[in-house]
Motif scaffolding. Sequence first.
Motif, PDB file in Angstrom:
ATOM      1  N   SER A 168       0.834  -1.211   0.000  1.00 32.87           N
ATOM      2  CA  SER A 168       0.000   0.000   0.000  1.00 32.87           C
ATOM      3  C   SER A 168       0.867   1.259   0.000  1.00 32.87           C
ATOM      4  CB  SER A 168      -0.966  -0.008   1.187  1.00 32.87           C
ATOM      5  OG  SER A 168      -0.253  -0.131   2.395  1.00 32.87           O
ATOM      6  N   ALA A 169       1.979   1.233   0.747  1.00 30.61           N
ATOM      7  CA  ALA A 169       2.879   2.397   0.753  1.00 30.61           C
ATOM      8  C   ALA A 169       3.500   2.596  -0.627  1.00 30.61           C
ATOM      9  CB  ALA A 169       3.960   2.216   1.812  1.00 30.61           C
ATOM     10  N   GLY A 170       3.882   1.487  -1.257  1.00 35.51           N
ATOM     11  CA  GLY A 170       4.459   1.576  -2.605  1.00 35.51           C
ATOM     12  C   GLY A 170       3.473   2.147  -3.606  1.00 35.51           C
ATOM     13  N   LEU A 171       2.229   1.700  -3.532  1.00 34.81           N
ATOM     14  CA  LEU A 171       1.205   2.191  -4.458  1.00 34.81           C
ATOM     15  C   LEU A 171       0.911   3.676  -4.227  1.00 34.81           C
ATOM     16  CD1 LEU A 171      -1.297  -0.815  -4.521  1.00 34.81           C
ATOM     17  CD2 LEU A 171      -0.039   0.133  -6.474  1.00 34.81           C
ATOM     18  N   ALA A 172       0.845   4.086  -2.958  1.00 34.13           N
ATOM     19  CA  ALA A 172       0.533   5.491  -2.655  1.00 34.13           C
ATOM     20  C   ALA A 172       1.628   6.418  -3.175  1.00 34.13           C
ATOM     21  CB  ALA A 172       0.346   5.675  -1.146  1.00 34.13           C
ATOM     22  N   ILE A 173       2.880   6.055  -2.950  1.00 30.78           N
ATOM     23  CA  ILE A 173       3.965   6.941  -3.399  1.00 30.78           C
ATOM     24  C   ILE A 173       4.076   6.927  -4.918  1.00 30.78           C
ATOM     25  CG2 ILE A 173       5.981   5.373  -3.364  1.00 30.78           C
ATOM     26  CD1 ILE A 173       7.423   7.684  -1.828  1.00 30.78           C
TER      27      ILE A 173
END
Lengths: 76, 379
Positions: free
Chosen positions: B222-227
Amino acid sequence: MTIAWGSLGIVVLASLAFGVAVVALVAFALVGLSARQATTNGARAALSPAVGTAVAVVCLAAVAAIVGYGLWIIVS
Amino acid sequence: MDLTLIVVVVIVTALLFDFTNGFHDTANAMATSIATGALRPKTAVIIAGALNLVGAFLSVEVARTISSGLVDDTRITPVVIFAGLVGAILWNLLTWLLGLPSSSSHALFGGLIGATLVAAGTGAVHFGAVVTKVLLPAVISPVLAGVVALLATYLAYRVTATADDGTVRKGFKAGQIVSASMVALAHGTNDAQKTMGIITLTLITAGVLAPDSGPPFWVIASAGLAIALGTYMGGWRIIRTLGKRVSDIETPQGFAAETASTAVILASSHLGFALSTTQVATGAIFGAGAGRRLSTVRWGVAGQMALTWLVTLPAAAVVGAAAAWAASTGTAGTVIVAVVAVAVAVGIYAASRRRPVTAENVNDVPAATPAPAEQPIPA
């Protein structure tokens, strides 16, 4: 408070070595490739086209190796 | 407030911060490539977004530093982390509006430290870790990136001084595509992890994860997708500042700056230093500008940036502390903090629409700041 001077030193040395080396190698590769262009233009080059191409191949292979090593360190 | 609800709110807020981190930092990887024409603006942000996503999966060293290093996770609550994130997001949005490449990382650390100080006192902040893992790298990394870029640029011009111009220009332009991609990848390995660390810290403080745990897979994804999504949106104002206002960047300089940034960020990420990729990229661009000729660098812009860097951590800490103070009054306080934060964010966005900077006009700089005449280094 303990400062990891050893780790910081590694960051400094690795950044200097790899950062400068990659740019210098690409620059030398472009000088090598320019020998082919100079021949096409009729200008006089410092290297023959064959030697220039060989220099470019060696330099770019070294760059690829450095980049690959950097990625391998991160992944491993 | 129900613990599960506040944990969900903090995770969503952390991912929003991650999104702002992405569009705030697109410039780090792509500003010089867009400025030199090596990549079209839209192509650049697609590549940067995709590689940030990939980078997020490559390492968790920095995430561990944040989730188990800067503050005492046994003395803070998810509400404190929420307050810290509010401080970081608002500072990111304000500096984006002004086109200033400030550090998203320092905004995050500042917000978290300010909120923790108010909520749990000075004993809950590990000042030793703040100095060694955050402040020291913040001082050293931009200088180091600048020196590497300066040396590399100087060498690039010296070595290719007698080479064919067309070959050199095309070669460095191709090199820039690779080096910019590497910066985007490195950015993903470093910055996506900061949000992972924050979410992991939240889960630890809520008792969902054991102390010293690493981030679970869904947190990494989720962090990868958000950034990646934030990066794709493109922070065009900051891209313009770094690509056009610092110095007139040529392809050898862009390649040298990006290579220097990559080397510093990857080496630091590997050893767990949570450095600011913005400061590294900015330092490298200044170094590359100076490597061709000192006078091509607009030092006034450098001064503005240095000032912003100095105030980022304390400013975000003040906002984080105020948010923590308000949120500590109970559920109503937390809701008020959220409403005020959303109102300020909407106001900043509305202000940005008055003079929009987009992919179409990102390389158009006002005529009031002409570039100094180009003087190549003699062979």
